[in-house]
Motif scaffolding. Structure first.
Motif, PDB file in Angstrom:
ATOM      1  N   GLU A   1      10.498 -11.222  54.587  1.00 33.70           N
ATOM      2  CA  GLU A   1       9.974 -11.955  53.435  1.00 33.70           C
ATOM      3  C   GLU A   1      10.621 -13.335  53.331  1.00 33.70           C
ATOM      4  OE1 GLU A   1       7.985 -13.232  50.066  1.00 33.70           O
ATOM      5  OE2 GLU A   1       7.469 -11.694  51.547  1.00 33.70           O
TER       6      GLU A   1
ATOM      7  N   THR B   1       8.827 -15.451  55.680  1.00 37.65           N
ATOM      8  CA  THR B   1       7.509 -15.786  55.121  1.00 37.65           C
ATOM      9  C   THR B   1       7.618 -16.876  54.069  1.00 37.65           C
ATOM     10  OG1 THR B   1       6.775 -13.510  55.546  1.00 37.65           O
ATOM     11  CG2 THR B   1       5.476 -14.811  53.991  1.00 37.65           C
ATOM     12  N   LEU B   2       8.642 -16.801  53.215  1.00 40.67           N
ATOM     13  CA  LEU B   2       8.865 -17.844  52.222  1.00 40.67           C
ATOM     14  C   LEU B   2       9.159 -19.183  52.889  1.00 40.67           C
ATOM     15  CD1 LEU B   2      10.976 -15.949  49.526  1.00 40.67           C
ATOM     16  CD2 LEU B   2       8.716 -16.975  49.198  1.00 40.67           C
TER      17      LEU B   2
ATOM     18  N   GLU C   1       5.909 -20.549  53.907  1.00 37.95           N
ATOM     19  CA  GLU C   1       5.116 -20.937  52.743  1.00 37.95           C
ATOM     20  C   GLU C   1       5.658 -22.181  52.050  1.00 37.95           C
ATOM     21  OE1 GLU C   1       3.113 -18.439  49.096  1.00 37.95           O
ATOM     22  OE2 GLU C   1       5.186 -17.981  49.626  1.00 37.95           O
TER      23      GLU C   1
ATOM     24  N   MET D   1       7.574  -5.345  55.367  1.00 39.96           N
ATOM     25  CA  MET D   1       6.996  -5.806  54.097  1.00 39.96           C
ATOM     26  C   MET D   1       6.480  -4.648  53.262  1.00 39.96           C
ATOM     27  SD  MET D   1       4.994  -9.271  55.218  1.00 39.96           S
ATOM     28  CE  MET D   1       5.846 -10.649  55.995  1.00 39.96           C
TER      29      MET D   1
ATOM     30  N   VAL E   1      -0.002  -5.307  51.986  1.00 39.00           N
ATOM     31  CA  VAL E   1       0.821  -6.439  52.433  1.00 39.00           C
ATOM     32  C   VAL E   1       0.014  -7.489  53.192  1.00 39.00           C
ATOM     33  CG1 VAL E   1       2.927  -5.060  52.511  1.00 39.00           C
ATOM     34  CG2 VAL E   1       1.499  -5.242  54.577  1.00 39.00           C
TER      35      VAL E   1
ATOM     36  N   GLU F   1      -1.840  -9.952  52.228  1.00 38.48           N
ATOM     37  CA  GLU F   1      -1.714 -11.319  51.732  1.00 38.48           C
ATOM     38  C   GLU F   1      -0.435 -11.971  52.244  1.00 38.48           C
ATOM     39  OE1 GLU F   1      -1.439 -13.788  47.497  1.00 38.48           O
ATOM     40  OE2 GLU F   1      -2.107 -11.691  47.509  1.00 38.48           O
ATOM     41  N   ARG F   2       0.689 -11.240  52.192  1.00 37.54           N
ATOM     42  CA  ARG F   2       1.947 -11.807  52.655  1.00 37.54           C
ATOM     43  C   ARG F   2       1.944 -11.959  54.180  1.00 37.54           C
ATOM     44  NH1 ARG F   2       3.608 -15.028  49.895  1.00 37.54           N
ATOM     45  NH2 ARG F   2       5.773 -14.949  50.634  1.00 37.54           N
TER      46      ARG F   2
ATOM     47  N   THR G   1       0.200 -15.110  55.042  1.00 35.44           N
ATOM     48  CA  THR G   1       1.081 -16.255  54.813  1.00 35.44           C
ATOM     49  C   THR G   1       2.072 -16.398  55.958  1.00 35.44           C
ATOM     50  OG1 THR G   1       0.888 -16.002  52.415  1.00 35.44           O
ATOM     51  CG2 THR G   1       2.763 -17.273  53.244  1.00 35.44           C
ATOM     52  N   PHE G   2       2.646 -15.291  56.378  1.00 40.84           N
ATOM     53  CA  PHE G   2       3.587 -15.317  57.504  1.00 40.84           C
ATOM     54  C   PHE G   2       2.913 -15.878  58.753  1.00 40.84           C
ATOM     55  CE2 PHE G   2       5.110 -12.955  61.302  1.00 40.84           C
ATOM     56  CZ  PHE G   2       6.379 -13.518  61.400  1.00 40.84           C
TER      57      PHE G   2
END
Length: 537
Positions: A140, A143-144, A147, A175, A190, A192-193, A196-197
């Motif tokens: 995560e 991923t942040l 993003e 995730m 998961v 959506e995340r 993004t990743f």
């Protein structure tokens, strides 16, 4: 990827002192094991030559992609081999539930799939501690960083390469954080995340080795193409530890997500159809490769962790191993979602020679190879990853005396079948005649990519020609025309298909200059070649 990093060498030095077991003594009777192997095992050949001297058994390796090899095993198309040796058998065992294709398997070495990031970028992200190490980073957190900080990376295709496959499973499982093997409902929660990743994926490949080579080429821009290297790369720990930065170049730091990874265990696997002689040879080789001294040699020379019980892993960071999905449909649906929903869509311009020399069997073979890519395939995993995917933009650009009119299709989810039928009709309608202006056509393909702008697609060009370029631009003229391209267009590689009387040296120069690769179809069926190329889109 020559030599090794100073940190890696120091971390592994302790393994060289291991001497709990002795090498297997050589036998008087020589033998041969025919092995279908993952391409990254090429670095084992010197050690296998040493093993042959001790055991009297020579391993003859033929290389294949992991998932393509799995497909061949399931289809029973491995009668020429006694054994297989891929980074993992996990997907094979989901497909072949009763393990009827396998007689025995032994893990030889280990390598988790992790993230390597340039040291300066990792410092900017606050991931580097005072001692230079990285810890406490989760999937995560990565991923942040994608993003919020624009982190970019390269990763191989999960439909072609085990490292990409393992990264996809690892990110999704971490995730989901269910504490158990991934299930369908976990994936939905998961997506959506994950999307993004994967928005940070700037580079893809059909193999972990080529991925690292292209990452290195872009970092050093040895061709002067202007393509920009991503911040990092997802790959095997061993591959990342083998990377040697040039003087003054930013080194890589390895990020081991603390919520878990998937590890390759490289099982040397005896096939069910192997003879008793092959089985005896297999046992001799396994005993040798899992001895303490050889395990230490493997770790020191390839940076893969020892797999044999009782052999120390000192010097390697500890990792949390994530459970692998227990059901095939979960894996298949996750890979399908990767292409149709999660990753950035592909844009591919197929530059197709329809000059007079392509008449007869050559144009028929080209039509057949491309038509296969348009159809829905209910076969094993790699086949589904090789057809044109939802959201993908496919352009056919035929050429002879000059570039023809490009025809483009977007495989939209609500009209995928219609787009695939349209592509099949255009392919069937290809007509031959005229001379060969291949480089004019490649220039036109780059113009199409440039005109599309920076719209989030991963673009590439595939050039298929069977003869000498005798019209329009020569190769140097093409290179001159490509100078000054915007970064999104300069990053598009050209994958060349060597066929017929095409100039091998020029095809290699073109691919090298643009960050692509040459695929030799002179002795292979075009269908097989085009399927392999799909792993690089």
């Amino acid at each position: 990827m020559k030599g090794r990093t100073r940190a890696g060498a120091g971390a592994l030095a302790a393994l060289l002192a291991v001497s709990a077991c002795s090498f297997v003594e050589g036998a008087g009777v020589a033998g041969t094991l025919r092995v279908l192997a993952g391409s990254e095992l090429a670095d084992m050949e010197p050690l296998l030559a040493e093993s042959a001297e001790r055991t009297g058994v020579e391993l003859v390796l033929d290389y294949s992609g992991t998932l393509d090899g799995t497909e061949r095993i399931v289809a029973g198309a491995v009668e020429d081999y006694d054994a297989v040796w891929f980074p993992s058998n996990r997907y094979l065992h989901l497909v072949d539930g009763d393990r009827s294709s396998v007689r025995g398997e032994t893990s030889v070495m280990l390598s988790p799939v992790v993230l390597g990031v340039s040291a300066s970028r990792a410092e900017e992200l606050g991931w580097v501690a005072g001692d230079g190490s990285v810890s406490g980073v989760t999937w995560e957190d990565v991923t942040l960083a994608v993003e919020e900080e624009g982190l970019t990376y390269g990763m191989s295709s999960p439909a072609a390469s085990n490292s990409g496959f393992s990264a996809l499973i690892g990110a999704a499982s971490a995730m989901a954080d269910s504490g158990a093997a991934l299930e369908r409902e976990d994936v939905a929660g998961v997506e959506e995340r994950l999307a993004t990743f994967f928005s940070g994926q700037e580079l893809t490949a059909g193999s972990s080795g080529w991925l690292m080579e292209e990452f290195e080429r872009r970092r050093r821009d040895v061709s002067g193409s202007g393509s920009v290297a991503p911040d990092g790369v997802v790959n095997y720990e061993s591959v990342l530890m083998s990377y040697v930065p040039e003087a003054g170049e930013d080194p890589l730091v390895l990020v081991y997500p603390e919520d878990g990874v998937v590890t390759a265990d490289y099982p040397l696997t005896l096939l069910a159809g192997a003879s008793e002689e092959a089985a005896a040879a297999y046992e001799r080789v396994v005993a040798d490769l899992t001895s303490a001294e050889v395990q230490a040699r493997i770790a020191e020379t390839t940076f893969r962790r020892p797999a044999a019980a009782g052999v120390s892993e000192r010097g390697f960071p500890s990792v949390v191993e994530l459970p692998f999905p227990a059901r095939r449909e979960v894996v298949d649906e996750l890979v399908a979602a990767y292409f149709s929903e999660l990753r950035r869509p592909a844009r591919t311009v197929y530059v197709l020679d329809v000059s007079g020399s392509m008449s007869g069997s050559r144009i028929s073979g080209l039509r057949r190879a491309l038509t296969v890519l348009t159809g829905a395939d209910e076969g094993p995993l790699s086949s589904r990853g090789q057809v044109f995917q939802e959201r993908e933009e496919v352009t056919l650009l035929p050429f002879s005396d000059e570039p023809g009119e490009p025809v483009s299709f977007v495989v939209e989810p609500e009209g995928a079948d219609r787009a695939r039928r349209g592509l099949a009709e255009e392919i069937a309608a290809l007509e031959v005649g005229g001379e060969t202006a291949a480089y004019d056509a490649v220039e036109a393909a780059y113009s199409l990519v440039e005109e599309a702008g920076e719209d989030g697609y991963l673009s590439s060009v595939v050039l298929m020609t069977d003869g000498e370029v005798n019209r329009g631009l020569d190769l140097d003229g093409l290179f001159a025309s490509l100078e000054g391209l915007p970064s999104h267009a300069a990053a598009a590689p050209v994958f060349t298909v060597l066929f017929g009387e095409a100039d091998a040296e020029e095809m290699e120069r073109l691919s090298s200059r643009t960050g692509g690769r040459v695929f030799d179809a002179r002795d292979l069926d075009l269908e097989e070649v085009f399927r392999e190329i799909r792993g690089y889109h």
